[in-house]
Design a protein around this motif. Structure first.
Motif, PDB file in Angstrom:
ATOM      1  N   SER A 136      32.718  10.221   3.014  1.00  0.00           N
ATOM      2  CA  SER A 136      32.704   8.720   3.221  1.00  0.00           C
ATOM      3  C   SER A 136      31.711   7.983   1.962  1.00  0.00           C
ATOM      4  CB  SER A 136      31.897   8.222   4.498  1.00  0.00           C
ATOM      5  OG  SER A 136      30.854   8.924   4.642  1.00  0.00           O
ATOM      6  N   PRO A 137      32.121   7.022   1.298  1.00  0.00           N
ATOM      7  CA  PRO A 137      31.476   6.413   0.220  1.00  0.00           C
ATOM      8  C   PRO A 137      29.959   5.912   0.742  1.00  0.00           C
ATOM      9  CG  PRO A 137      33.568   5.526   0.667  1.00  0.00           C
ATOM     10  CD  PRO A 137      33.282   6.196   1.549  1.00  0.00           C
ATOM     11  N   ALA A 138      29.141   5.867  -0.204  1.00  0.00           N
ATOM     12  CA  ALA A 138      27.864   5.108  -0.138  1.00  0.00           C
ATOM     13  C   ALA A 138      27.979   3.661   0.587  1.00  0.00           C
ATOM     14  CB  ALA A 138      27.316   5.330  -1.492  1.00  0.00           C
ATOM     15  N   ASP A 139      27.033   3.358   1.416  1.00  0.00           N
ATOM     16  CA  ASP A 139      26.797   1.912   1.831  1.00  0.00           C
ATOM     17  C   ASP A 139      28.253   1.673   2.775  1.00  0.00           C
ATOM     18  OD1 ASP A 139      24.580   1.834   0.794  1.00  0.00           O
ATOM     19  OD2 ASP A 139      25.249   0.942  -1.102  1.00  0.00           O
ATOM     20  N   TRP A 140      29.064   2.608   3.319  1.00  0.00           N
ATOM     21  CA  TRP A 140      30.387   2.487   4.001  1.00  0.00           C
ATOM     22  C   TRP A 140      30.070   2.475   5.417  1.00  0.00           C
ATOM     23  CZ3 TRP A 140      32.947   5.215   7.718  1.00  0.00           C
ATOM     24  CH2 TRP A 140      34.088   4.782   8.127  1.00  0.00           C
ATOM     25  N   ASP A 169      35.969  28.805   6.192  1.00  0.00           N
ATOM     26  CA  ASP A 169      34.432  28.539   6.580  1.00  0.00           C
ATOM     27  C   ASP A 169      34.326  26.787   6.142  1.00  0.00           C
ATOM     28  OD1 ASP A 169      33.862  31.100   6.407  1.00  0.00           O
ATOM     29  OD2 ASP A 169      33.589  31.180   4.252  1.00  0.00           O
ATOM     30  N   ALA A 170      33.402  26.304   6.720  1.00  0.00           N
ATOM     31  CA  ALA A 170      33.200  24.797   6.630  1.00  0.00           C
ATOM     32  C   ALA A 170      31.609  24.322   6.570  1.00  0.00           C
ATOM     33  CB  ALA A 170      33.889  24.212   7.963  1.00  0.00           C
ATOM     34  N   ARG A 171      31.453  23.244   6.051  1.00  0.00           N
ATOM     35  CA  ARG A 171      30.211  22.831   6.166  1.00  0.00           C
ATOM     36  C   ARG A 171      30.389  21.012   6.422  1.00  0.00           C
ATOM     37  NH1 ARG A 171      25.041  22.531   1.723  1.00  0.00           N
ATOM     38  NH2 ARG A 171      24.691  24.496   3.124  1.00  0.00           N
ATOM     39  N   ILE A 172      29.626  20.663   7.373  1.00  0.00           N
ATOM     40  CA  ILE A 172      29.304  19.248   7.802  1.00  0.00           C
ATOM     41  C   ILE A 172      27.964  18.977   7.347  1.00  0.00           C
ATOM     42  CG2 ILE A 172      29.283  17.485   9.529  1.00  0.00           C
ATOM     43  CD1 ILE A 172      31.180  19.557  10.890  1.00  0.00           C
ATOM     44  N   SER A 173      27.839  17.904   6.622  1.00  0.00           N
ATOM     45  CA  SER A 173      26.622  17.216   6.221  1.00  0.00           C
ATOM     46  C   SER A 173      26.466  15.682   5.994  1.00  0.00           C
ATOM     47  CB  SER A 173      26.361  17.885   4.472  1.00  0.00           C
ATOM     48  OG  SER A 173      27.239  17.398   3.779  1.00  0.00           O
ATOM     49  N   LYS A 174      25.242  15.489   6.143  1.00  0.00           N
ATOM     50  CA  LYS A 174      24.978  13.730   6.108  1.00  0.00           C
ATOM     51  C   LYS A 174      23.748  13.830   5.217  1.00  0.00           C
ATOM     52  CE  LYS A 174      24.996   9.613   7.558  1.00  0.00           C
ATOM     53  NZ  LYS A 174      23.963   9.159   6.473  1.00  0.00           N
ATOM     54  N   HIS A 206      20.376   0.584   7.112  1.00  0.00           N
ATOM     55  CA  HIS A 206      21.141   1.785   6.944  1.00  0.00           C
ATOM     56  C   HIS A 206      22.633   1.847   7.332  1.00  0.00           C
ATOM     57  CE1 HIS A 206      17.117   3.602   5.686  1.00  0.00           C
ATOM     58  NE2 HIS A 206      16.739   2.915   6.624  1.00  0.00           N
ATOM     59  N   HIS A 207      23.278   2.727   6.604  1.00  0.00           N
ATOM     60  CA  HIS A 207      24.742   2.996   7.123  1.00  0.00           C
ATOM     61  C   HIS A 207      25.004   4.280   7.538  1.00  0.00           C
ATOM     62  CE1 HIS A 207      26.227  -0.845   4.896  1.00  0.00           C
ATOM     63  NE2 HIS A 207      25.137  -0.673   4.203  1.00  0.00           N
ATOM     64  N   PRO A 208      24.731   4.492   8.934  1.00  0.00           N
ATOM     65  CA  PRO A 208      24.678   5.812   9.553  1.00  0.00           C
ATOM     66  C   PRO A 208      26.184   6.616   9.416  1.00  0.00           C
ATOM     67  CG  PRO A 208      25.130   4.146  11.463  1.00  0.00           C
ATOM     68  CD  PRO A 208      24.682   3.273  10.024  1.00  0.00           C
ATOM     69  N   LEU A 209      27.225   5.896   9.010  1.00  0.00           N
ATOM     70  CA  LEU A 209      28.594   6.603   8.586  1.00  0.00           C
ATOM     71  C   LEU A 209      28.417   6.994   7.141  1.00  0.00           C
ATOM     72  CD1 LEU A 209      30.800   5.063  11.184  1.00  0.00           C
ATOM     73  CD2 LEU A 209      29.318   7.252  11.623  1.00  0.00           C
ATOM     74  N   ASP A 210      27.676   6.478   6.229  1.00  0.00           N
ATOM     75  CA  ASP A 210      28.258   6.701   4.931  1.00  0.00           C
ATOM     76  C   ASP A 210      27.665   7.955   4.432  1.00  0.00           C
ATOM     77  OD1 ASP A 210      25.234   6.222   4.541  1.00  0.00           O
ATOM     78  OD2 ASP A 210      25.319   5.235   2.940  1.00  0.00           O
TER      79      ASP A 210
END
Length: 443
Positions: free
Chosen positions: A285-289, A339-344, A296-300
């Protein structure tokens, strides 16, 4: 016209001390050695840019200095035996090990065809260093044996001559597709050889440069380099390898054994195709989305990355009934994995905090490993139980084997109850699914 040049010095300080020192002194061994080789490197490149061509021309110079004296004892000397091995390093004559100067040409040429496509050609020589053990190790073995392994710092460096011809095409500003054919000529690869005297009191392994390989194939790649949400790449490589060796594999002091054993005439394995593929998909997801909560944008900058890996199975030589002339005649099952990675990513003032979740082997696929076989008999029981295509030959049919479409790596299942599984179950499988949570902090 752009010219670059550089120098490199690589100094290694090896101080090796390892072995086994247990309750049973007859099983103990210890290996110690110290060496400090130096490698010198220098290169010069020139990039020439024309309206219809870009050329990169270069030369690299490498010199390997072993910086040691090495042993020149007769290959069947008594100092390799159990009785005299303690005196090997102090009483055996030596002479300075020789260094090697290698000159490697590098050529790269690309021809723009349109504003979005080009043809390119690459040619280069590369040299690989022998391992430290292959150069310097002296393994005196256990108390009941003589020296069993000795290196050779005079070994030549294996050389690879590479050719590549390819085409690249950009589709819009998002995608890049490329197709390339390649060939690699590998010479002076390092091989193990054995020396044995009349009564086998001297029997040890050392190394020479008697192996070679031809590697050829093509590579197809597709890359999405830009995008607000989705990026990724796919790569498929179809590679065919031919390995070979020449000269003697065993050297005997006994002239009768020397005449009838140990000579490769020469040997060359049949070409083996073993394609592999990898793919990477990233959704970010893009920045500030997304909705804003207290600035803050919790989903960006929320990212999901998945990596796919596929490889055709390795080859095995399996011939339980003579005349034992088969070579690489059965193949393991193809393997694949996700394999997978989920990151925030969280921005805090001038700092970046990244929370991530790594998942290895997402679907927990079980892949059989050869480590699970307790001994040769266990391996034979497994292979004999399979319904392999080669068992359709008359000699196997007459011996009671059952033919089918099984591959090495198949396991017992509802429709394959006949498969005799390895004895050591906990070593019989690849890495199971694992989940790791972590964070990184950048400032």
């Amino acid at each position: 016209n752009e010219i670059k040049a550089g120098l490199e010095i690589n100094y290694d300080d090896f101080d090796m001390s390892f072995g086994e020192d247990g309750l049973d002194p007859t099983d103990n061994y210890w290996i110690e050695w110290q060496q400090s080789p130096i490698r010198y490197g220098a290169y010069v490149t020139d990039q020439l840019v024309f309206k219809g061509m870009i050329a990169n021309l270069g030369l690299r110079f490498d010199y390997n200095d072993p910086r040691c004296d090495w042993y020149t004892a007769d290959r069947y000397s008594q100092y390799f035996s159990r009785q005299f091995k303690a005196q090997f390093e102090t009483e055996t004559p030596t002479e300075p090990a020789k260094g090697h100067l290698k000159i490697s040409p590098r050529i790269g040429i690309s021809h723009p065809i349109t504003t979005n496509s080009k043809l390119y050609f690459n040619y280069n020589h590369t040299y690989n260093m022998p391992t430290a053990d292959q150069m310097y190790q002296i393994n005196t073995g256990r108390d009941a044996t003589g020296i069993i392994d000795i290196g050779d710092p005079n070994l030549e460096q294996p050389r690879t001559i590479s050719y590549e011809l390819g085409y690249e095409h950009e589709i819009g500003t998002m995608f890049l597709i490329s197709l390339a054919g390649y060939y690699k000529d590998v010479t002076d690869e390092i091989a193990e050889i054995t020396y044995e005297n009349y009564d086998a009191s001297v029997s040890y392994m050392t190394y020479n440069n008697s192996h070679y390989a031809d590697i050829r194939g093509f590579e197809l790649s597709l890359e999405k380099r830009w995008g607000d949400w989705i990026t990724g790449w796919f790569n498929y490589n179809y590679m065919v390898t031919t390995d070979g060796a020449f000269g003697r594999e065993f050297f005997y002091q006994d002239p009768r054994k020397q005449m009838v054993e140990g000579l490769r005439d020469p040997v060359q394995e049949k070409p083996l195709a073993q394609p592999f593929a990898r793919a990477d998909l990233q959704i970010r997801s893009p920045a500030d989305w997304g909705p804003e909560v207290r600035g803050h944008h919790p989903l960006d900058e929320l990212a999901f990355n998945m990596v796919f890996d596929y490889r055709a199975g390795d080859y095995e030589t399996w011939e339980p009934i003579g005349p034992y002339k088969a070579e690489n005649n059965v193949q393991w099952k193809d393997s694949y994995n996700f394999d997978a990675r989920i990151s925030k990513n969280i921005n805090i003032s001038r700092y970046d905090l990244t929370l991530y979740l790594d998942i290895v082997n997402i679907f927990d696929r079980k892949v059989l490993s050869s480590l699970g076989f307790s001994n040769e008999a266990d391996w034979r029981n497994y292979m004999n139980s399979l319904h392999l295509p080669i068992y359709s030959e008359d000699k196997y049919q007459n011996a009671g084997f059952t033919a089918g479409d099984d591959k090495v790596g198949d396991v017992r299942s509802g429709d394959k109850q006949y498969i005799n599984m390895p004895d050591i179950d906990y070593l019989s499988w690849n890495e199971p699914r694992s989940v790791v949570f972590g964070l990184s902090f950048d400032f």
